[in-house]
Motif scaffolding. Structure first.
Motif, mmCIF file in Angstrom:
data_model
loop_
_atom_site.group_PDB
_atom_site.id
_atom_site.type_symbol
_atom_site.label_atom_id
_atom_site.label_comp_id
_atom_site.label_asym_id
_atom_site.label_seq_id
_atom_site.Cartn_x
_atom_site.Cartn_y
_atom_site.Cartn_z
ATOM 1 N N GLY A 149 0.814 -1.220 0.000
ATOM 2 C CA GLY A 149 0.000 0.000 0.000
ATOM 3 C C GLY A 149 0.844 1.265 0.000
ATOM 4 O O GLY A 149 2.073 1.225 -0.106
ATOM 5 N N ASP A 150 0.184 2.394 0.138
ATOM 6 C CA ASP A 150 0.837 3.701 0.065
ATOM 7 C C ASP A 150 1.955 3.817 1.105
ATOM 8 O O ASP A 150 1.740 3.527 2.283
ATOM 9 C CB ASP A 150 -0.180 4.813 0.329
ATOM 10 C CG ASP A 150 -1.367 4.750 -0.636
ATOM 11 O OD1 ASP A 150 -1.800 3.639 -0.992
ATOM 12 O OD2 ASP A 150 -1.847 5.827 -1.026
ATOM 13 N N VAL A 151 3.135 4.262 0.671
ATOM 14 C CA VAL A 151 4.288 4.342 1.561
ATOM 15 C C VAL A 151 4.512 5.774 2.074
ATOM 16 O O VAL A 151 4.841 5.976 3.250
ATOM 17 C CB VAL A 151 5.565 3.827 0.861
ATOM 18 C CG1 VAL A 151 6.741 3.835 1.828
ATOM 19 C CG2 VAL A 151 5.346 2.423 0.307
ATOM 20 N N GLY A 174 1.772 2.630 -5.512
ATOM 21 C CA GLY A 174 1.984 4.061 -5.761
ATOM 22 C C GLY A 174 1.948 4.913 -4.508
ATOM 23 O O GLY A 174 1.699 4.430 -3.405
ATOM 24 N N ASP A 175 2.215 6.213 -4.687
ATOM 25 C CA ASP A 175 2.344 7.199 -3.607
ATOM 26 C C ASP A 175 3.554 6.893 -2.727
ATOM 27 O O ASP A 175 3.428 6.484 -1.570
ATOM 28 C CB ASP A 175 1.063 7.293 -2.758
ATOM 29 C CG ASP A 175 0.018 8.200 -3.402
ATOM 30 O OD1 ASP A 175 0.211 8.594 -4.576
ATOM 31 O OD2 ASP A 175 -0.982 8.514 -2.745
ATOM 32 N N PHE A 176 4.734 7.146 -3.278
ATOM 33 C CA PHE A 176 5.983 6.877 -2.574
ATOM 34 C C PHE A 176 6.434 8.045 -1.714
ATOM 35 O O PHE A 176 7.104 7.849 -0.704
ATOM 36 C CB PHE A 176 7.094 6.543 -3.577
ATOM 37 C CG PHE A 176 6.773 5.329 -4.382
ATOM 38 C CD1 PHE A 176 6.781 4.078 -3.799
ATOM 39 C CD2 PHE A 176 6.418 5.423 -5.721
ATOM 40 C CE1 PHE A 176 6.456 2.954 -4.513
ATOM 41 C CE2 PHE A 176 6.089 4.308 -6.443
ATOM 42 C CZ PHE A 176 6.106 3.072 -5.849
ATOM 43 N N GLY A 228 0.954 6.611 -8.594
ATOM 44 C CA GLY A 228 -0.121 7.180 -7.790
ATOM 45 C C GLY A 228 -0.301 8.657 -8.089
ATOM 46 O O GLY A 228 0.503 9.256 -8.808
ATOM 47 N N ASN A 229 -1.332 9.240 -7.523
ATOM 48 C CA ASN A 229 -1.548 10.669 -7.754
ATOM 49 C C ASN A 229 -0.416 11.516 -7.178
ATOM 50 O O ASN A 229 -0.119 12.597 -7.696
ATOM 51 C CB ASN A 229 -2.908 11.124 -7.191
ATOM 52 C CG ASN A 229 -3.024 10.889 -5.702
ATOM 53 O OD1 ASN A 229 -2.678 9.826 -5.206
ATOM 54 N ND2 ASN A 229 -3.501 11.885 -4.978
ATOM 55 N N HIS A 230 0.251 11.034 -6.123
ATOM 56 C CA HIS A 230 1.353 11.817 -5.572
ATOM 57 C C HIS A 230 2.583 11.789 -6.469
ATOM 58 O O HIS A 230 3.421 12.686 -6.381
ATOM 59 C CB HIS A 230 1.703 11.342 -4.160
ATOM 60 C CG HIS A 230 0.835 11.969 -3.123
ATOM 61 N ND1 HIS A 230 1.232 13.020 -2.342
ATOM 62 C CD2 HIS A 230 -0.445 11.709 -2.784
ATOM 63 C CE1 HIS A 230 0.247 13.376 -1.537
ATOM 64 N NE2 HIS A 230 -0.789 12.580 -1.787
ATOM 65 N N GLU A 231 2.701 10.770 -7.332
ATOM 66 C CA GLU A 231 3.787 10.798 -8.314
ATOM 67 C C GLU A 231 3.542 11.941 -9.300
ATOM 68 O O GLU A 231 4.454 12.695 -9.645
ATOM 69 C CB GLU A 231 3.901 9.457 -9.043
ATOM 70 C CG GLU A 231 4.715 8.412 -8.297
ATOM 71 C CD GLU A 231 4.104 7.983 -6.975
ATOM 72 O OE1 GLU A 231 4.715 8.266 -5.922
ATOM 73 O OE2 GLU A 231 3.013 7.378 -6.966
ATOM 74 N N LEU A 237 -4.792 -0.904 -9.106
ATOM 75 C CA LEU A 237 -4.929 0.524 -9.363
ATOM 76 C C LEU A 237 -4.395 1.268 -8.152
ATOM 77 O O LEU A 237 -4.400 0.726 -7.054
ATOM 78 C CB LEU A 237 -6.402 0.946 -9.491
ATOM 79 C CG LEU A 237 -7.397 0.124 -10.261
ATOM 80 C CD1 LEU A 237 -8.792 0.565 -9.889
ATOM 81 C CD2 LEU A 237 -7.142 0.308 -11.731
ATOM 82 N N HIS A 238 -3.997 2.511 -8.334
ATOM 83 C CA HIS A 238 -3.685 3.299 -7.138
ATOM 84 C C HIS A 238 -4.959 3.809 -6.469
ATOM 85 O O HIS A 238 -5.165 3.606 -5.279
ATOM 86 C CB HIS A 238 -2.771 4.477 -7.458
ATOM 87 C CG HIS A 238 -2.595 5.371 -6.269
ATOM 88 N ND1 HIS A 238 -1.858 4.985 -5.168
ATOM 89 C CD2 HIS A 238 -3.118 6.587 -5.959
ATOM 90 C CE1 HIS A 238 -1.911 5.927 -4.253
ATOM 91 N NE2 HIS A 238 -2.677 6.917 -4.700
ATOM 92 N N SER A 239 -5.802 4.470 -7.248
ATOM 93 C CA SER A 239 -6.927 5.201 -6.655
ATOM 94 C C SER A 239 -8.234 4.441 -6.797
ATOM 95 O O SER A 239 -8.484 3.789 -7.812
ATOM 96 C CB SER A 239 -7.075 6.574 -7.324
ATOM 97 O OG SER A 239 -5.895 7.323 -7.173
ATOM 98 N N GLY A 271 -4.917 1.358 -3.508
ATOM 99 C CA GLY A 271 -4.408 2.082 -2.346
ATOM 100 C C GLY A 271 -5.204 3.368 -2.191
ATOM 101 O O GLY A 271 -6.421 3.392 -2.339
ATOM 102 N N HIS A 272 -4.494 4.462 -1.851
ATOM 103 C CA HIS A 272 -5.004 5.828 -1.966
ATOM 104 C C HIS A 272 -5.931 6.275 -0.830
ATOM 105 O O HIS A 272 -5.661 7.289 -0.208
ATOM 106 C CB HIS A 272 -5.703 6.007 -3.322
ATOM 107 C CG HIS A 272 -6.124 7.399 -3.629
ATOM 108 N ND1 HIS A 272 -5.253 8.467 -3.573
ATOM 109 C CD2 HIS A 272 -7.314 7.914 -4.025
ATOM 110 C CE1 HIS A 272 -5.895 9.569 -3.916
ATOM 111 N NE2 HIS A 272 -7.153 9.278 -4.191
ATOM 112 N N SER A 273 -7.028 5.582 -0.604
ATOM 113 C CA SER A 273 -7.939 5.994 0.469
ATOM 114 C C SER A 273 -7.644 5.160 1.707
ATOM 115 O O SER A 273 -7.822 3.943 1.696
ATOM 116 C CB SER A 273 -9.401 5.791 0.055
ATOM 117 O OG SER A 273 -9.763 6.727 -0.923
HETATM 118 MN MN MN Z 1 -2.979 8.590 -3.392
#
Ligand code: MN
Length: 395
Positions: A135-137, A171-173, A206-209, A272-274, A342-344
């Motif tokens: 999951g999101d790191v 995603g979201d590293f 992820g969206n943070h990338e 998926l990320h989101s 991940g994401h939420s």
């Molecule tokens: Mn995210």
């Protein structure tokens, strides 16, 4: 300007009691109320002592604050990995502008072709190893190493020890946590080591990338948002951007990040990320979506990057009455029998984060929901939950 202004436009009104696409400010209104156990069963640091004294409730503005590095770092999860923490890590800084290539083992000798732990190229590859997702790191490098080590995926020094296992990061590293670039360096290193061992370590975007890359490329350049003028840098800072990560971002990181896929299908799991159906707006096949994202990152300007970031920041599509239908639509389009995302953070999906008890959110593991069509993997490490690493399938 409030955070809500930056990410407007709920498009799935059936997906929750208060559709909310914003990245940080999640709804107070509880959607589902499980009976929360009072402590973590899996967290050795807490079994005896109960709750952390520094812990406070979650929601709204406090959730934003909780994202920043906390004084109590490293967390009990990270403290479970003492060998590594005692080791001095020297960051690798490849000079080239490319992702790492496969790291070859020692030369194969004629007398003993199996002297190397790595399989011979061209030989019988054998069966694939087990599949894991992470999951999101969000920069929590020590927690990541602890969680990977707990599953036997890395050794005490943070090197791949999982043979032919397969790992997907969702995603979201970067952002929020203390060492986002350290996380990217580790994932890139594990990708090379895993490939050499006959397994793989791969990652989604992820969206943070998008946010991080946008902050680097476009900085304070104004972008057109439906809520008015915004900038990547302002949004990135608002969402936990760490200046020291931006300063350490190098060409090889950027190349690697820009090539990450947005979607993957593995063993019938749609990764998926989101938790959003916005992927459908980018194409009807996995290749189409990934190509669309890569083309966008290669060619388009700040407004298009921003639009993609906004779409991939939506969430909660698989909650509520319409949730199974939304997950089913993605599965019907891209394949697979279950979405893994991940994401939420799970405490928000379950409503756990809305309790006012001041207790640490209860995250026993991946969260299966939407008539079992969806699995959430963001254990909420940024809100003192857990960084989840899980072997698929989960039951
Ligand atoms: Mn995210």
């Amino acid at each position: 300007m409030t955070p809500e202004d930056r990410f407007p436009g709920p498009e799935l009104p059936q997906s929750g009691p208060r559709p909310q696409q914003d990245l940080d400010v999640l709804p107070y209104g509880s959607y589902f109320e499980p009976n929360p156990p009072t402590e973590y069963q899996d967290s050795p640091g807490e079994q005896a002592g109960g709750q952390e004294p520094t812990f406070s409730a979650y929601g709204g503005a406090r959730y934003l604050e909780q994202h920043w590095p906390v004084a109590g770092h490293p967390t009990p999860q990270a403290a479970a990995y003492p060998t590594f923490l005692a080791t001095e890590r020297t960051p690798q800084a490849p000079a080239q502008d490319d992702p790492p290539t496969i790291e070859l083992g020692p030369p194969i000798t004629e007398d003993n072709p199996y002297a190397t732990p790595y399989p011979q190229p061209g030989g019988d590859p054998g069966p694939v190893g087990p599949l894991y997702v992470v999951g999101d790191v969000h920069g929590y490098l020590d927690e990541l190493l602890a969680a990977l080590h707990e599953q036997g995926l890395v050794d005490g020094e943070g090197h791949w020890s999982a043979g032919r296992s397969r790992i997907w990061f969702l995603g979201d590293f970067t952002d929020r946590g203390p060492d986002g670039i350290g996380v990217i360096d580790l994932v890139m290193q594990l990708a090379a080591e895993a490939a050499a061992a006959g397994g793989y370590c791969r990652a989604l975007m992820g969206n943070h990338e998008l946010l991080f890359l946008g902050a680097h490329r476009y900085g304070d350049e104004p972008v057109q948002s439906t809520a008015g003028t915004a900038s990547f840098r302002a949004a990135w800072l608002l969402n936990g951007g760490q200046q020291h990560d931006l300063e350490r971002l190098q060409g090889h990181h950027i190349s690697w990040l820009k090539r990450l896929p947005a979607i993957a299908l593995e063993d019938g799991h749609l990764l998926l990320h989101s938790d959003t159906t916005a992927y459908l707006e980018f194409g009807d096949s996995i290749d189409e979506v990934n190509d669309a994202v890569h083309n966008l990152l290669a060619d388009e300007g700040a407004d298009d990057w921003w639009d993609a970031f906004r779409r991939f920041t939506k969430r909660f599509a698989f909650r509520g009455e319409g949730g199974p239908m939304a997950a089913g639509e993605l599965l019907a389009t891209y394949g697979g029998h279950r979405v893994v995302h991940g994401h939420s953070p799970i405490p928000y999906l379950t409503g756990e984060a809305n309790n006012e008890s001041g207790e640490r959110p209860y995250v026993p593991g991946p969260y299966i929901y939407a008539d079992e069509l969806a699995v959430a993997m963001d254990g909420g490490v940024t809100m003192e939950g857990r960084l989840l690493v899980a072997r698929l399938p989960v039951d």
